[in-house]
Design a protein around this motif. Structure first.
Motif, PDB file in Angstrom:
ATOM      1  N   ARG A   1       1.018  -1.353  -0.078  1.00 16.92           N
ATOM      2  CA  ARG A   1      -0.295  -0.176  -0.058  1.00 16.92           C
ATOM      3  C   ARG A   1       0.610   1.208   0.254  1.00 16.92           C
ATOM      4  NH1 ARG A   1      -3.373   3.451   3.778  1.00 16.92           N
ATOM      5  NH2 ARG A   1      -4.956   4.107   2.581  1.00 16.92           N
ATOM      6  N   GLY A   2       1.252   1.901  -1.187  1.00 13.84           N
ATOM      7  CA  GLY A   2       1.651   3.326  -1.125  1.00 13.84           C
ATOM      8  C   GLY A   2       3.325   2.475  -0.808  1.00 13.84           C
ATOM      9  N   ARG A   3       3.684   4.198   0.121  1.00 12.97           N
ATOM     10  CA  ARG A   3       5.021   4.212   0.645  1.00 12.97           C
ATOM     11  C   ARG A   3       5.208   3.209   2.023  1.00 12.97           C
ATOM     12  NH1 ARG A   3       5.963   8.199   4.052  1.00 12.97           N
ATOM     13  NH2 ARG A   3       4.150   9.741   4.188  1.00 12.97           N
TER      14      ARG A   3
ATOM     15  N   VAL B   1       9.724   3.326  14.629  1.00  9.79           N
ATOM     16  CA  VAL B   1       7.972   3.730  14.310  1.00  9.79           C
ATOM     17  C   VAL B   1       8.230   3.981  12.930  1.00  9.79           C
ATOM     18  CG1 VAL B   1       6.754   5.496  14.651  1.00  9.79           C
ATOM     19  CG2 VAL B   1       7.805   5.230  16.838  1.00  9.79           C
ATOM     20  N   GLY B   2       7.001   4.095  11.959  1.00  8.68           N
ATOM     21  CA  GLY B   2       7.055   4.323  10.778  1.00  8.68           C
ATOM     22  C   GLY B   2       7.400   2.890   9.843  1.00  8.68           C
ATOM     23  N   ALA B   3       7.719   1.823  10.185  1.00  9.61           N
ATOM     24  CA  ALA B   3       8.245   0.596   9.370  1.00  9.61           C
ATOM     25  C   ALA B   3       7.068  -0.024   8.434  1.00  9.61           C
ATOM     26  CB  ALA B   3       9.172   0.468   9.459  1.00  9.61           C
ATOM     27  N   GLY B   4       5.869   0.684   9.006  1.00 11.11           N
ATOM     28  CA  GLY B   4       4.793   0.122   7.993  1.00 11.11           C
ATOM     29  C   GLY B   4       4.144  -1.320   9.236  1.00 11.11           C
ATOM     30  N   ARG B   5       4.718  -1.315  10.392  1.00  9.08           N
ATOM     31  CA  ARG B   5       4.045  -2.709  10.905  1.00  9.08           C
ATOM     32  C   ARG B   5       2.424  -2.374  11.265  1.00  9.08           C
ATOM     33  NH1 ARG B   5       7.058  -1.595  16.456  1.00  9.08           N
ATOM     34  NH2 ARG B   5       6.314   0.259  15.678  1.00  9.08           N
ATOM     35  N   THR B   6       2.720  -1.605  12.131  1.00  7.37           N
ATOM     36  CA  THR B   6       0.722  -1.165  12.423  1.00  7.37           C
ATOM     37  C   THR B   6      -0.359  -1.571  10.396  1.00  7.37           C
ATOM     38  OG1 THR B   6       1.130  -0.238  14.145  1.00  7.37           O
ATOM     39  CG2 THR B   6      -0.859   0.648  12.766  1.00  7.37           C
ATOM     40  N   GLU B   7       0.846  -0.770   9.598  1.00  5.62           N
ATOM     41  CA  GLU B   7      -0.096  -0.386   8.338  1.00  5.62           C
ATOM     42  C   GLU B   7      -0.038  -2.451   8.021  1.00  5.62           C
ATOM     43  OE1 GLU B   7       1.691   3.281   9.405  1.00  5.62           O
ATOM     44  OE2 GLU B   7       2.297   1.307   9.125  1.00  5.62           O
ATOM     45  N   LEU B   8       1.000  -3.008   8.153  1.00  3.33           N
ATOM     46  CA  LEU B   8       0.780  -4.486   7.279  1.00  3.33           C
ATOM     47  C   LEU B   8      -0.684  -4.923   8.169  1.00  3.33           C
ATOM     48  CD1 LEU B   8       1.689  -6.409   5.746  1.00  3.33           C
ATOM     49  CD2 LEU B   8       3.684  -7.117   7.922  1.00  3.33           C
ATOM     50  N   LEU B   9      -0.032  -4.526   9.511  1.00  2.00           N
ATOM     51  CA  LEU B   9      -1.720  -5.468   9.738  1.00  2.00           C
ATOM     52  C   LEU B   9      -3.116  -4.406   9.797  1.00  2.00           C
ATOM     53  CD1 LEU B   9      -0.595  -6.148  13.646  1.00  2.00           C
ATOM     54  CD2 LEU B   9       0.194  -7.412  11.865  1.00  2.00           C
ATOM     55  N   ARG B  10      -3.427  -3.391   9.682  1.00  2.00           N
ATOM     56  CA  ARG B  10      -5.013  -3.627   9.136  1.00  2.00           C
ATOM     57  C   ARG B  10      -5.084  -3.441   7.724  1.00  2.00           C
ATOM     58  NH1 ARG B  10      -6.599   1.275  11.543  1.00  2.00           N
ATOM     59  NH2 ARG B  10      -7.598   2.232   9.467  1.00  2.00           N
ATOM     60  N   LEU B  11      -3.700  -3.890   7.098  1.00  2.00           N
ATOM     61  CA  LEU B  11      -4.083  -4.198   5.575  1.00  2.00           C
ATOM     62  C   LEU B  11      -4.834  -5.610   5.575  1.00  2.00           C
ATOM     63  CD1 LEU B  11      -1.385  -2.712   3.365  1.00  2.00           C
ATOM     64  CD2 LEU B  11      -3.358  -2.234   3.592  1.00  2.00           C
ATOM     65  N   ILE B  12      -3.605  -7.318   6.436  1.00  2.00           N
ATOM     66  CA  ILE B  12      -4.340  -7.711   6.479  1.00  2.00           C
ATOM     67  C   ILE B  12      -5.761  -8.274   7.678  1.00  2.00           C
ATOM     68  CG2 ILE B  12      -3.599  -9.780   8.275  1.00  2.00           C
ATOM     69  CD1 ILE B  12      -0.595  -9.205   7.688  1.00  2.00           C
TER      70      ILE B  12
ATOM     71  N   ALA C   1      11.279   0.970   6.221  1.00  2.00           N
ATOM     72  CA  ALA C   1      10.626   1.621   6.021  1.00  2.00           C
ATOM     73  C   ALA C   1       9.765   0.893   4.914  1.00  2.00           C
ATOM     74  CB  ALA C   1      12.150   2.187   4.758  1.00  2.00           C
ATOM     75  N   GLY C   2       8.826   0.204   5.097  1.00  6.12           N
ATOM     76  CA  GLY C   2       7.683  -1.036   4.042  1.00  6.12           C
ATOM     77  C   GLY C   2       7.633  -2.077   4.454  1.00  6.12           C
ATOM     78  N   ARG C   3       9.287  -2.101   4.169  1.00  8.13           N
ATOM     79  CA  ARG C   3       9.599  -3.755   3.539  1.00  8.13           C
ATOM     80  C   ARG C   3       9.869  -4.664   4.554  1.00  8.13           C
ATOM     81  NH1 ARG C   3      10.892  -4.087  -1.646  1.00  8.13           N
ATOM     82  NH2 ARG C   3      11.044  -2.657  -2.906  1.00  8.13           N
ATOM     83  N   LEU C   4       9.826  -6.048   4.587  1.00  7.16           N
ATOM     84  CA  LEU C   4      10.250  -6.945   5.403  1.00  7.16           C
ATOM     85  C   LEU C   4      11.405  -7.298   5.291  1.00  7.16           C
ATOM     86  CD1 LEU C   4       7.446 -10.024   7.038  1.00  7.16           C
ATOM     87  CD2 LEU C   4       9.884 -10.242   6.487  1.00  7.16           C
ATOM     88  N   VAL C   5      12.129  -6.875   5.886  1.00  2.54           N
ATOM     89  CA  VAL C   5      14.119  -7.444   5.917  1.00  2.54           C
ATOM     90  C   VAL C   5      14.497  -8.541   6.062  1.00  2.54           C
ATOM     91  CG1 VAL C   5      13.932  -4.225   4.943  1.00  2.54           C
ATOM     92  CG2 VAL C   5      15.029  -5.407   6.944  1.00  2.54           C
ATOM     93  N   ALA C   6      14.477  -8.626   7.188  1.00  2.00           N
ATOM     94  CA  ALA C   6      14.644  -9.891   8.137  1.00  2.00           C
ATOM     95  C   ALA C   6      14.030 -10.592   8.551  1.00  2.00           C
ATOM     96  CB  ALA C   6      16.530  -9.756   8.802  1.00  2.00           C
ATOM     97  N   SER C   7      14.199 -12.474   9.153  1.00  2.00           N
ATOM     98  CA  SER C   7      13.293 -12.649   9.749  1.00  2.00           C
ATOM     99  C   SER C   7      14.477 -14.073  10.474  1.00  2.00           C
ATOM    100  CB  SER C   7      12.461 -13.751   8.694  1.00  2.00           C
ATOM    101  OG  SER C   7      11.986 -14.778  10.050  1.00  2.00           O
TER     102      SER C   7
END
Length: 507
Positions: free
Chosen positions: A268-270, A291-302, A476-482
Motif C-alpha cells: 500500500r503506497g510507500r 516507528v514508521g516502518a509500516g508494522r501497524t499499516e501491515l496489520l491493518r491491510l491484513i 521503510a515498509g519492507r520486511l527485511v529479515a526474519s
C-alpha cells in the motif's frame, strides 16, 4: 535532595464514585527525573492531570516554587510552566502536524495566520527533536500512533517549562526513538527542569530516574532514591506482594508445522511494500522495526481496515486468496485484531465494560431471535473482568472512566470472548503495568497452546524476545529479515531495523 524544591503537593484527594487519589503528598525537585510507579488504577495519571490543570482535586493544595498553584485549566497550568504529554494522545487528527504543534500560539499577521511562519516554527521544533522525516503539512491523523506520540513530545519540548509530565512516553516508541527522548530528558534535567515520569518499563525507570514514588490504590506508599531500589523491590512496592523466590515463566514453543496464514505481496503506497510471510498454527510471530516502518499499516491491510494496492491473504492450505472487503469479513474468516489505538478504534469509550467486552460476539453468543441474552452477557463480561483483573467498580462502569491500562484489558477481552484462529496484536501491552503485562504474556502462551496463531507488533524488543518463536523485522515498509528463536540476537534485529529500504525481504 540538593536541588531546590520545585513543586509540592499536599494532601491531594480526588473522588469520583470512589476515591481514586487519597491524601497524597509528594515533593518534586528542580533538575530531577522523578518516576511515579504503581499498577493500573493506582492514581498516577489522576495526580498528573491535577498538576496539569486537566482536572480539579476534591481537596488538597499545591505550590510551585513556594507560590500557591491551583490551575483552573490546562492553559493556566501551562502559564505557570507545567507541560504534559499524556498516555492518550491529545491532538486534533484533522489538523496538520504544524497546526498541532503550534496550536494556541499560531503566528499571525494582521489577524491572519502566517502559514509560512507556522511551518517554519514547526519545522524547527521537529528538527530539534530529530524528526526531519515528518512533513509539517501532513494531516496528523494519517500518521501512526508512534509518530503522533513523538510529535506530541516534540510539542512539549518546544515550549519553555519548569515541570514536564510524561505519562508512558515510550509506550509506542522503538528503541531508537526512545534513545532520542532520553537524550533530551537528560538535557532538560541539566537545565533545571523538573520531570515527572510515568512508565511501566522498570528498566527504563532504573536507568533514567533520580527518585521514585510508589502509589497503590490511590494512596502514597513511599518515595525512594532509585539507586536504592532494584527491579524486584519496585514490583513488591507496587503490588504489596513479595516476588522473592518467584520463578519466571519458562518459554515453551507450541508451534506446529501447519501453516495458518500466508501473506503474499502485500503493498500500500510507500507504507507497505511487497511484504510476504507466513505464520504457523501455534506460532507467535513478532514484528519489530522502527516507528514508521509500516508494522501497524501491515496489520491493518491484513485485517482489511485499510485497502491494499496489491497482495493477498491465504488461510490454512487454501490455494485461493481471501479478499476481505472490510474487517467484518476478516473476523468471519477467523481473524481478530487488538488495535494500536484503543481510544480511536478499539473501544466505545462512552459504553460500559459489559457492552465493550461482548460487542464483537453479540450476534454470535448473546442474542437469539432479536433478543439479547442479558444474563449470559453479564456472566461472560464479569468472567473476563475477573480473568483480566480489570480494576473497576462494576462491569457497568463506562470504559472511558478507566485508566489506560484497564482500558487495554477490556480491548483484549473483547476478542477473547469472540475467539479467533489468528490474533493480530498491535502494541498489546501499551500502558499496562508489570503484573498485567505478565498476564498478557501468559495469555499469549495459552493461545499458542490452543494452536492459535499470533502476530505481535511491539516497539518493546525485549517483549518480543521474551514471548515469540520468531521475529520478522520491517524497515521503510519492507520486511527485511526474519530470525528464529534459536539464532536471533538483539544486535542482529536492531541492525535489520536500520537496514536500507531496498533490502530484499527474507522468509
Amino acid at each position: 535532595m540538593s536541588d531546590p524544591l520545585l513543586l509540592s503537593v499536599r494532601n491531594l484527594t480526588k473522588r469520583y464514585a470512589v476515591k481514586v487519589l487519597d491524601d497524597v503528598s509528594i515533593d518534586f525537585h528542580a533538575g530531577e527525573i522523578h518516576a511515579l510507579l504503581g499498577a493500573n488504577g493506582a492514581g498516577k495519571s489522576t495526580l498528573c492531570r491535577i498538576i496539569a490543570g486537566l482536572t480539579r482535586s476534591t481537596s488538597g493544595t499545591m505550590q510551585i516554587a513556594g507560590h500557591a498553584f491551583a490551575p483552573e485549566n490546562k492553559r493556566a497550568a501551562e502559564a505557570a510552566g507545567v507541560q504534559i504529554v499524556q498516555q492518550e494522545l491529545n491532538q486534533i487528527a484533522t489538523l496538520s502536524v504544524a497546526e498541532n504543534i503550534m496550536i494556541g500560539r499560531l503566528p499571525a499577521r494582521f489577524g491572519v495566520v502566517d502559514r509560512g511562519e507556522l511551518h517554519r516554527r514547526a519545522r524547527i521544533a521537529l528538527d530539534r527533536f530529530g524528526l526531519q522525516e515528518i512533513d509539517t503539512h501532513a494531516i496528523t491523523g494519517s500518521l501512526g500512533v508512534g509518530r503522533q506520540q513523538m510529535i506530541e513530545i516534540a510539542t512539549a519540548l518546544d515550549r519553555d517549562c519548569r515541570v514536564l509530565i510524561l505519562d508512558e512516553p515510550t509506550a509506542a516508541l522503538s528503541a531508537g526513538e526512545s534513545e532520542t527522548l532520553f537524550t533530551w530528558l537528560n538535557k532538560l534535567r541539566q537545565q533545571g527542569v523538573g520531570i515527572i515520569y510515568i512508565s511501566h518499563r522498570l528498566d527504563e525507570v532504573a536507568r533514567l530516574s533520580d527518585r521514585i514514588t510508589v502509589l497503590r490504590d490511590g494512596k502514597f506508599i513511599c518515595t525512594r532514591q532509585t539507586a536504592d531500589v532494584d527491579r524486584d523491590a519496585m514490583v513488591d512496592l507496587m503490588t504489596g506482594e513479595s516476588t522473592e523466590n518467584q520463578a519466571g515463566d519458562e518459554y515453551v514453543s507450541h508451534q506446529t508445522d501447519r501453516v495458518a496464514m500466508r501473506v503474499e505481496g502485500m503493498s500500500r503506497g510507500r507504507w507497505v511494500r511487497d511484504v510476504s510471510f507466513s505464520v504457523n498454527r501455534g506460532e507467535r510471530l513478532g514484528i519489530a522495526g522502527l516507528v514508521g516502518a509500516g508494522r501497524t499499516e501491515l496489520l491493518r491491510l491484513i485485517f482489511a481496515a485499510d485497502r491494499a494496492d496489491s497482495g493477498a491473504v491465504y488461510l490454512n492450505d487454501e490455494s485461493t486468496p481471501r479478499r476481505f472487503a472490510d474487517p467484518s469479513d476478516a473476523v468471519a474468516a477467523g481473524l481478530a485484531m487488538v488495535t494500536e489505538d484503543r481510544k480511536e478504534n478499539g473501544l466505545l469509550l462512552s459504553q460500559s465494560i459489559r457492552a465493550n467486552t461482548t460487542l464483537a460476539s453479540m450476534n454470535r453468543l448473546f442474542s437469539a431471535g432479536g433478543w439479547i441474552r442479558g444474563a449470559a452477557e453479564r456472566q461472560m463480561a464479569d468472567r473476563m473482568r475477573e480473568s483480566m483483573e480489570t480494576r473497576c467498580t462494576s462491569i457497568e462502569q463506562t470504559v472511558g472512566t478507566l485508566s489506560g491500562g484497564n482500558q487495554q484489558k477490556v480491548a483484549v477481552a473483547k476478542w477473547l470472548v469472540r475467539d479467533a484462529d489468528i490474533f493480530l496484536f498491535d502494541e498489546p501491552t501499551r500502558g499496562i503495568d508489570v503484573a498485567a503485562r505478565r498476564r498478557i504474556y501468559r495469555l499469549f502462551e495459552t493461545l499458542a497452546r490452543e494452536e492459535k496463531s499470533l502476530v505481535i507488533v511491539s516497539s518493546d524488543l525485549e517483549e518480543l524476545l521474551e514471548t515469540c518463536d520468531r521475529i520478522a523485522v520491517m524497515s521503510a515498509g519492507r520486511l527485511v529479515a526474519s530470525f528464529a528463536r534459536s539464532d536471533w540476537s538483539t544486535e542482529q534485529i536492531m541492525q535489520a531495523a536500520f537496514a536500507s529500504p531496498d533490502t530484499v525481504a527474507v522468509g
